[in-house]
Structures are given as C-alpha cells and as structure tokens.
Scaffold this motif. Structure first.
Motif, PDB file in Angstrom:
ATOM      1  N   SER A  79      25.098 104.259  29.253  1.00 11.72           N
ATOM      2  CA  SER A  79      25.709 104.458  27.934  1.00 11.72           C
ATOM      3  C   SER A  79      26.183 103.113  27.393  1.00 11.72           C
ATOM      4  N   ALA A  80      26.541 103.134  26.121  1.00 12.95           N
ATOM      5  CA  ALA A  80      27.099 101.930  25.515  1.00 12.95           C
ATOM      6  C   ALA A  80      28.425 101.575  26.169  1.00 12.95           C
ATOM      7  N   GLY A  81      29.176 102.581  26.569  1.00 13.41           N
ATOM      8  CA  GLY A  81      30.445 102.333  27.265  1.00 13.41           C
ATOM      9  C   GLY A  81      30.226 101.602  28.581  1.00 13.41           C
ATOM     10  N   ALA A  82      29.157 101.938  29.289  1.00 14.76           N
ATOM     11  CA  ALA A  82      28.846 101.261  30.555  1.00 14.76           C
ATOM     12  C   ALA A  82      28.479  99.799  30.302  1.00 14.76           C
ATOM     13  N   LEU A  83      27.754  99.534  29.219  1.00 14.46           N
ATOM     14  CA  LEU A  83      27.427  98.147  28.858  1.00 14.46           C
ATOM     15  C   LEU A  83      28.696  97.375  28.534  1.00 14.46           C
ATOM     16  N   CYS A  84      29.574  97.959  27.743  1.00 15.06           N
ATOM     17  CA  CYS A  84      30.829  97.284  27.387  1.00 15.06           C
ATOM     18  C   CYS A  84      31.698  97.045  28.620  1.00 15.06           C
ATOM     19  N   ALA A  85      31.717  98.007  29.548  1.00  9.57           N
ATOM     20  CA  ALA A  85      32.502  97.842  30.773  1.00  9.57           C
ATOM     21  C   ALA A  85      31.934  96.728  31.637  1.00  9.57           C
ATOM     22  N   ALA A  86      30.611  96.662  31.753  1.00 12.82           N
ATOM     23  CA  ALA A  86      29.981  95.590  32.537  1.00 12.82           C
ATOM     24  C   ALA A  86      30.251  94.229  31.899  1.00 12.82           C
ATOM     25  N   ALA A  87      30.205  94.164  30.574  1.00 12.07           N
ATOM     26  CA  ALA A  87      30.496  92.915  29.874  1.00 12.07           C
ATOM     27  C   ALA A  87      31.941  92.498  30.078  1.00 12.07           C
ATOM     28  N   SER A  88      32.854  93.450  30.026  1.00 13.70           N
ATOM     29  CA  SER A  88      34.271  93.148  30.237  1.00 13.70           C
ATOM     30  C   SER A  88      34.517  92.635  31.652  1.00 13.70           C
ATOM     31  N   THR A  89      33.887  93.256  32.637  1.00 15.66           N
ATOM     32  CA  THR A  89      34.022  92.809  34.026  1.00 15.66           C
ATOM     33  C   THR A  89      33.468  91.399  34.194  1.00 15.66           C
ATOM     34  N   ALA A  90      32.337  91.121  33.555  1.00 25.46           N
ATOM     35  CA  ALA A  90      31.733  89.783  33.649  1.00 25.46           C
ATOM     36  C   ALA A  90      32.634  88.729  33.018  1.00 25.46           C
TER      37      ALA A  90
END
Length: 155
Positions: free
Chosen positions: A114-125
């Motif tokens: 999902s888009a939320g998973a992309l945003c979460a991965a970006a935030s973690t990075a």
C-alpha cells in the motif's frame, strides 16, 4: 654587512632543506578539485520540487557519497563538500531493496502492499544514520507520488 657568504656550507644546507620541503608540499597538493556537491543537490532539488513524478540522474565526480534527508556530502582525494537541499526531506534509498527497486523504475505497487507501506519504509530510511558509501554510478533521484504518499528517493 648581513650577507651570508655563498660558499658557506650552512647556506647550501639550508637552501637544500628548503628545496626538499617545498618539493614535499608540492607533491601533497591535490591534482583535482573537490567534488561539486552543490550541483548534485540542485539535481535533487529540481526533481523534488517538480509538479509531477520525475526521475533524474547526475554524474558524480567523487569516490564516496553520504545522503541525509536534508543534505548531501561528497568526497574524493581533493576534499569533502556538502550541500543542503532546498526541498526535503528526501529519502536515502541505498541498501533498502524495496526503495531501491522503486528508485530504479519499478512501480511502487510491485514492491509495497500500500501507499502507507511505502511511506513507512521511506520514514524508516530517513531515520537511519547516514554513512559514507562508495560511488558506483550516477546519483539517481526519483519523485514518486502514490495514493497520497509523496516521496523523493535518492541513491
């Protein structure tokens, strides 16, 4: 009155030592200019500030790069330079398989649920500490907009 006789041994010894020291300084000077971090940061800013999703590349004249959410560092034998991004924060995508695949052109939906998973991965990075990494090609920047998630990936 204060002249040193040219045939004095200490005058020749001093001149020899000064010549060796000057030669040593000349040999240690860098042969190339420091890398241009500002030019690379401008490429990132143009992509991050674009109105639509975009991909950009910038050749690097450095041996190592450090990408942080708000700035970029480049270094080579001639020195280290840093530049701050005007648009940000950006997401360092190196060594993060899903983000790296999206950066290289994969659709986000093929790597994230999902888009939320992309945003979460970006935030973690973005939260991970930045490290110097070897340059293995040009700097690649991709701005991705997917269902409300707007990220700029850089590696």
């Amino acid at each position: 009155m204060f002249d040193v006789p040219v045939d004095a041994w200490y005058a020749w010894l001093g001149l020899s030592l000064a010549s060796v020291a000057l030669f040593g300084v000349g040999v240690t000077l860098p042969t190339s200019p420091p890398p241009a971090a500002a030019d690379a940061a401008d490429t990132v800013d143009r992509a991050a500030g674009a109105a639509a999703p975009v991909t950009a590349e910038h050749p690097l004249d450095a041996r190592e790069v450090r990408i942080e959410p708000t700035r970029l560092g480049l270094r080579n034998d001639a020195g280290t330079t840093h530049a701050t991004f005007a648009f940000g924060p950006v997401t360092p995508a190196a060594r993060r398989p899903g983000l790296t695949a999206v950066l290289r052109g994969a659709p986000p939906s093929s790597r994230f649920d999902s888009a939320g998973a992309l945003c979460a991965a970006a935030s973690t990075a973005r939260d991970r500490p930045a490290r110097w990494r070897k340059v293995d090609g040009p700097l690649i920047v991709r701005r991705v907009v997917w269902e409300g998630c707007d990220v700029t990936l850089v590696a």
